[in-house]
Motif scaffolding. Structure first.
Motif, mmCIF file in Angstrom:
data_model
loop_
_atom_site.group_PDB
_atom_site.id
_atom_site.type_symbol
_atom_site.label_atom_id
_atom_site.label_comp_id
_atom_site.label_asym_id
_atom_site.label_seq_id
_atom_site.Cartn_x
_atom_site.Cartn_y
_atom_site.Cartn_z
ATOM 1 N N ALA A 50 0.826 -1.218 0.000
ATOM 2 C CA ALA A 50 0.000 0.000 0.000
ATOM 3 C C ALA A 50 0.856 1.263 0.000
ATOM 4 O O ALA A 50 0.530 2.238 -0.680
ATOM 5 C CB ALA A 50 -0.931 -0.004 1.205
ATOM 6 N N THR A 51 1.945 1.263 0.750
ATOM 7 C CA THR A 51 2.732 2.491 0.845
ATOM 8 C C THR A 51 3.716 2.664 -0.304
ATOM 9 O O THR A 51 3.973 3.782 -0.735
ATOM 10 C CB THR A 51 3.505 2.537 2.171
ATOM 11 O OG1 THR A 51 4.309 1.374 2.281
ATOM 12 C CG2 THR A 51 2.557 2.625 3.348
ATOM 13 N N HIS A 58 1.018 9.604 -1.258
ATOM 14 C CA HIS A 58 0.921 10.830 -2.053
ATOM 15 C C HIS A 58 -0.496 11.097 -2.565
ATOM 16 O O HIS A 58 -0.692 12.028 -3.346
ATOM 17 C CB HIS A 58 1.872 10.752 -3.255
ATOM 18 C CG HIS A 58 3.285 10.427 -2.873
ATOM 19 N ND1 HIS A 58 4.051 11.263 -2.098
ATOM 20 C CD2 HIS A 58 4.057 9.347 -3.137
ATOM 21 C CE1 HIS A 58 5.243 10.724 -1.916
ATOM 22 N NE2 HIS A 58 5.277 9.555 -2.539
ATOM 23 N N GLU A 59 -1.455 10.309 -2.150
ATOM 24 C CA GLU A 59 -2.827 10.460 -2.649
ATOM 25 C C GLU A 59 -3.646 11.330 -1.708
ATOM 26 O O GLU A 59 -3.290 11.556 -0.564
ATOM 27 C CB GLU A 59 -3.483 9.086 -2.802
ATOM 28 C CG GLU A 59 -2.839 8.207 -3.860
ATOM 29 C CD GLU A 59 -2.943 8.796 -5.251
ATOM 30 O OE1 GLU A 59 -3.947 9.455 -5.561
ATOM 31 O OE2 GLU A 59 -2.004 8.596 -6.032
ATOM 32 N N ASP A 60 -4.795 11.785 -2.226
ATOM 33 C CA ASP A 60 -5.674 12.603 -1.408
ATOM 34 C C ASP A 60 -6.551 11.718 -0.511
ATOM 35 O O ASP A 60 -6.542 10.499 -0.621
ATOM 36 C CB ASP A 60 -6.523 13.526 -2.284
ATOM 37 C CG ASP A 60 -7.237 12.774 -3.388
ATOM 38 O OD1 ASP A 60 -6.893 11.612 -3.616
ATOM 39 O OD2 ASP A 60 -8.140 13.356 -4.017
ATOM 40 N N ALA A 61 -7.327 12.344 0.354
ATOM 41 C CA ALA A 61 -8.084 11.622 1.378
ATOM 42 C C ALA A 61 -9.122 10.639 0.820
ATOM 43 O O ALA A 61 -9.229 9.523 1.335
ATOM 44 C CB ALA A 61 -8.746 12.614 2.317
ATOM 45 N N VAL A 64 -7.400 7.361 -0.256
ATOM 46 C CA VAL A 64 -6.937 6.593 0.902
ATOM 47 C C VAL A 64 -8.125 5.967 1.622
ATOM 48 O O VAL A 64 -8.059 4.821 2.076
ATOM 49 C CB VAL A 64 -6.112 7.493 1.847
ATOM 50 C CG1 VAL A 64 -5.747 6.768 3.119
ATOM 51 C CG2 VAL A 64 -4.860 7.982 1.140
ATOM 52 N N LEU A 65 -9.237 6.684 1.705
ATOM 53 C CA LEU A 65 -10.437 6.154 2.352
ATOM 54 C C LEU A 65 -10.981 4.949 1.597
ATOM 55 O O LEU A 65 -11.348 3.938 2.209
ATOM 56 C CB LEU A 65 -11.497 7.253 2.455
ATOM 57 C CG LEU A 65 -12.787 6.872 3.158
ATOM 58 C CD1 LEU A 65 -12.516 6.585 4.628
ATOM 59 C CD2 LEU A 65 -13.798 7.977 3.024
ATOM 60 N N PHE A 66 -11.037 5.033 0.273
ATOM 61 C CA PHE A 66 -11.517 3.900 -0.510
ATOM 62 C C PHE A 66 -10.582 2.708 -0.398
ATOM 63 O O PHE A 66 -11.028 1.563 -0.309
ATOM 64 C CB PHE A 66 -11.701 4.299 -1.978
ATOM 65 C CG PHE A 66 -13.027 4.904 -2.270
ATOM 66 C CD1 PHE A 66 -14.140 4.118 -2.463
ATOM 67 C CD2 PHE A 66 -13.171 6.279 -2.334
ATOM 68 C CE1 PHE A 66 -15.378 4.674 -2.716
ATOM 69 C CE2 PHE A 66 -14.389 6.855 -2.589
ATOM 70 C CZ PHE A 66 -15.499 6.053 -2.783
#
Length: 108
Positions: A50-51, A58-61, A64-66
């Protein structure tokens, strides 16, 4: 660009090391209650993927939530699928009269 490739290569080598650790740990004859410890390298592998490979740092919220919700649902489904083999206990079946009689005739 070269630093990114080095980081990805290190992540790949970490994944291979975790795979080897999980493989050799599975050869150990652990008690049934200790078998859940074999999931620790797998969870670390998920974090590494994942990281590093998905680059969720570097992604937006919403992204990351999905991704986190997908991991949550995947863990729920895998957990429910693992409940049967983890909690199954093998009870010996009692010997029937027919099988005892068959054994007695074979011994003669």
């Amino acid at each position: 660009m070269k630093a990114r490739l080095v980081r990805l290569l290190i992540a790949y080598l970490v994944l291979l090391a975790l795979l080897a650790a999980e493989f050799f740990a599975s050869a150990l004859h652990l008690d049934q209650s200790m078998r859940l410890l074999l999931l620790i390298p797998a969870l670390v592998m998920v974090g590494v993927v994942a990281t590093n490979f998905m680059e969720l740092r570097h992604e937006d919220a919403p992204t990351v939530l999905f991704a986190a919700s997908a991991v949550l649902w995947l863990s729920i489904l895998l957990g429910l699928g693992l409940m049967d083999p983890i909690t199954r206990v093998m009870y010996p079946a009692p010997e029937s009269a027919a099988s005892a009689q068959l054994k007695a005739t074979i011994k003669r």
